[in-house]
Design a protein around this motif. Structure first.
Motif, short mmCIF file in Angstrom:
data_model
loop_
_atom_site.label_atom_id
_atom_site.label_comp_id
_atom_site.label_asym_id
_atom_site.label_seq_id
_atom_site.Cartn_x
_atom_site.Cartn_y
_atom_site.Cartn_z
N TRP A 67 33.80 29.87 93.83
CA TRP A 67 33.01 30.92 93.19
C TRP A 67 33.52 32.25 93.74
N ILE A 68 34.00 33.11 92.83
CA ILE A 68 34.72 34.32 93.24
C ILE A 68 34.07 35.55 92.61
N PRO A 69 33.18 36.23 93.34
CA PRO A 69 32.51 37.43 92.80
C PRO A 69 33.29 38.71 93.09
N ASP A 70 34.61 38.63 93.12
CA ASP A 70 35.48 39.74 93.50
C ASP A 70 36.28 40.14 92.27
N GLN A 71 35.99 41.35 91.73
CA GLN A 71 36.70 41.81 90.53
C GLN A 71 37.98 42.55 90.91
N THR A 72 38.93 41.77 91.43
CA THR A 72 40.26 42.28 91.75
C THR A 72 41.26 41.57 90.85
N TYR A 73 42.22 42.33 90.30
CA TYR A 73 43.17 41.78 89.35
C TYR A 73 44.59 42.15 89.77
N HIS A 74 45.58 41.76 88.97
CA HIS A 74 46.97 42.08 89.30
C HIS A 74 47.11 43.58 89.58
N ALA A 75 47.77 43.92 90.69
CA ALA A 75 48.07 45.32 91.00
C ALA A 75 49.45 45.64 90.42
N LEU A 76 49.48 46.54 89.44
CA LEU A 76 50.70 46.82 88.69
C LEU A 76 51.30 48.16 89.08
N ILE A 82 28.28 39.44 90.05
CA ILE A 82 27.69 38.13 89.83
C ILE A 82 27.99 37.64 88.42
N ARG A 83 27.66 38.44 87.42
CA ARG A 83 27.85 38.04 86.03
C ARG A 83 29.32 37.79 85.71
N ASP A 84 30.21 38.60 86.27
CA ASP A 84 31.63 38.52 85.94
C ASP A 84 32.43 37.69 86.94
N ALA A 85 31.78 36.95 87.79
CA ALA A 85 32.48 36.15 88.80
C ALA A 85 33.32 35.06 88.14
N ASP A 86 34.44 34.71 88.78
CA ASP A 86 35.26 33.59 88.36
C ASP A 86 34.76 32.31 89.03
N ARG A 142 48.98 4.87 92.77
CA ARG A 142 50.30 4.25 92.76
C ARG A 142 51.41 5.22 93.19
N GLY A 143 51.14 5.94 94.24
CA GLY A 143 52.13 6.86 94.78
C GLY A 143 52.12 8.24 94.16
N TRP A 144 51.35 8.43 93.11
CA TRP A 144 51.26 9.74 92.46
C TRP A 144 50.10 10.54 93.05
N ASP A 145 50.41 11.72 93.55
CA ASP A 145 49.36 12.68 93.90
C ASP A 145 49.11 13.56 92.68
N PHE A 146 47.87 13.59 92.24
CA PHE A 146 47.60 14.36 91.02
C PHE A 146 46.27 15.10 91.15
N SER A 147 46.11 16.09 90.30
CA SER A 147 44.87 16.88 90.30
C SER A 147 44.49 17.22 88.87
N LEU A 148 43.19 17.46 88.68
CA LEU A 148 42.64 17.99 87.44
C LEU A 148 41.99 19.32 87.77
N ASN A 149 42.34 20.36 87.02
CA ASN A 149 41.91 21.72 87.36
C ASN A 149 41.20 22.38 86.20
N TYR A 150 40.19 23.18 86.53
CA TYR A 150 39.52 24.02 85.54
C TYR A 150 39.19 25.36 86.19
N PHE A 151 39.49 26.45 85.47
CA PHE A 151 39.24 27.79 85.99
C PHE A 151 38.70 28.66 84.87
N TYR A 152 37.49 29.18 85.07
CA TYR A 152 36.86 30.11 84.13
C TYR A 152 36.99 31.50 84.73
N HIS A 153 37.80 32.34 84.11
CA HIS A 153 38.19 33.58 84.79
C HIS A 153 38.59 34.65 83.79
#
Length: 451
Positions: free
Chosen positions: A190-199, A238-242, A252-263
């Protein structure tokens, strides 16, 4: 990157109070009352333009790190960075400040120095839940050099993509929970920090000019004025948190992940608006948009080979349109991106790594190709008991034919003392993401010392 103006003094007091508290704990607590380690890294690098022979950048980073063990199950980590740069067009005054949340911005000291609280977090375990609370970096994904799922933290493009990701990522304030649920390693963010790419801003050495990122003047009426409006940026922590969720397992030897990001996509899109009046005008408004990103990773070793895969599907992607009749200059669609990586270490002290990136956008009227492909190749060889490293990295666009070649030699004199010489060579048409910097070829020399 804010000065301690009346509007920002609270943040300055907070930063100062944090530093004083950590210093007080380190200096005054008696031995045995608390376990701590303190290390400072001094890193300096000079780069000169190969074509002109002029200095392109000169920076010095001083990065102290304090690790405290507060009892049996609580640890605190604080990492700072004091960066001083020679006056040049890659300096702090050419980096967008609006991308940073007030609680995350570095503090400007004088004209060429910035102090940054890079990371400050407490890690503890409560009833089987590992909690990391504070300013931190979280790395998702399996790719190197280019990103598909490594999108939790925004990135500083002050030096394009030439800095190591660990240094160019912008740590953000977040709640990071990790536990095991039904045999799955589960991570919730939970990320309530509105920081974005610095261009980089206009006039910077590394300012973007590719029409894939910056609207073209083609099709505009003569004498049309173009004005940049204030960035339309989310402002409710709060409302705009990611939020993010990652599930990881092994099969069977595979390391895997399932990811979801609302941002919010960390790269703003420039919306266009015509202004009425006798003289034609265009107003460009940078705006951030919400997106859902679904994805996953998998990797496995087969003898001397390692296969890595990563995929991400993003909804509601906004890109610049190539339709001059489009009123706001934006097209909306969905994007699926993936990477296939293959690493080979069959020769002693040698690594060969190749990657293929592909991205498919659902709409046809974007300034980018509907299907884009990039590739990377890394060749690395260690000598003299792993003290001397020779490597070359190539990144290239298979669509536009532009790219970047990065040869480098580094030598570790001692465990805490390293030097290197490298080069960054861009090629291709100036409309490409790499080719836009074809005039910025540089030679760099650096030193890193830990003490």
């Amino acid at each position: 990157m804010t000065r301690c103006s009346p509007a920002s003094r609270h943040g300055c007091r907070l930063t100062t109070a944090t530093a004083l508290t950590l210093t007080f704990l380190t200096v005054t607590l008696p031995a045995g009352a608390i376990d701590y380690t303190w290390q400072t890294t001094l890193r300096t690098e000079w780069a000169g333009n190969i074509d002109t022979g002029r200095d392109q950048s000169l920076r010095l980073d001083l990065s102290p790190q304090l690790d405290l063990s507060l009892g049996d199950s609580v640890e605190l980590t604080a990492i700072g960075r004091l960066r001083t740069e020679d006056n040049n067009t890659a300096g702090f005054d050419h980096l967008s400040l609006s991308a940073f949340d007030q609680i995350t911005r570095p503090q400007i000291i004088g004209d060429s120095t910035a102090a940054t609280l890079r990371e400050l977090y407490i890690a503890t375990e409560i009833s089987g839940i590992h909690l990391t609370l504070g300013k931190q970096q979280v790395v998702w994904g399996e790719a190197d050099g280019l990103k598909v799922l490594d999108i939790v933290n925004p990135q500083s493009f002050q030096y394009f993509i030439l800095e190591e990701f660990e240094q160019s990522r912008i740590p953000t304030w977040m709640v990071n929970l990790e536990t095991v649920v039904a045999g799955w390693d589960t991570q919730f963010l939970w990320i309530p920090d509105q920081t974005y790419h610095a261009l980089p801003e206009d006039g910077s050495t590394w300012a973007f000019s590719s029409p894939q990122l910056v609207p073209s003047a083609a099709g505009l009426a003569p004498n049309t004025t173009v004005r940049m409006d204030k960035t339309d940026k989310p402002g409710k922590n709060i409302r705009d948190a990611d939020t993010g969720l990652r599930l990881a397992n092994n099969w069977r030897g595979w390391d895997f992940s399932l990811n979801y990001f609302y941002h919010y996509d960390d790269l703003p899109v420039l919306h266009r608006r015509a202004t009425p009046g006798p003289s034609p005008g265009i107003v460009l408004t940078p705006k951030y948009h919400r997106t859902h990103t679904f994805g996953g990773t998998a990797n496995n070793a087969f003898g001397d080979w390692v296969l890595r895969t990563e995929v991400g599907y993003s909804t509601d992607r906004y890109l610049l349109s190539n339709d001059v009749g489009n009123t706001d200059g934006i097209t909306k669609g969905n994007e699926i991106a993936y990477v296939l990586g293959l690493d080979w270490s069959g020769l002693s002290n040698t690594l060969i790594s190749a990657q293929l990136f592909q991205s498919h956008f659902s709409e046809n009227n974007s300034v980018r190709d509907k299907k884009e492909a990039n590739a990377t190749l890394l060749a690395q060889r260690l000598f003299w008991n792993d003290t001397l490293t020779l490597e070359v990295i190539w990144l290239g666009s298979l669509n536009s034919g532009d790219g970047l070649l990065r040869p480098k030699i580094s030598y570790e004199w001692q465990d805490d003392f390293k030097t290197w010489v490298g080069s960054d060579i861009f090629y291709g048409d100036k409309t490409g993401l790499f080719g836009q910097f074809h005039h910025n070829d540089q030679l760099s020399i650096g030193v890193e010392v830990d003490f």
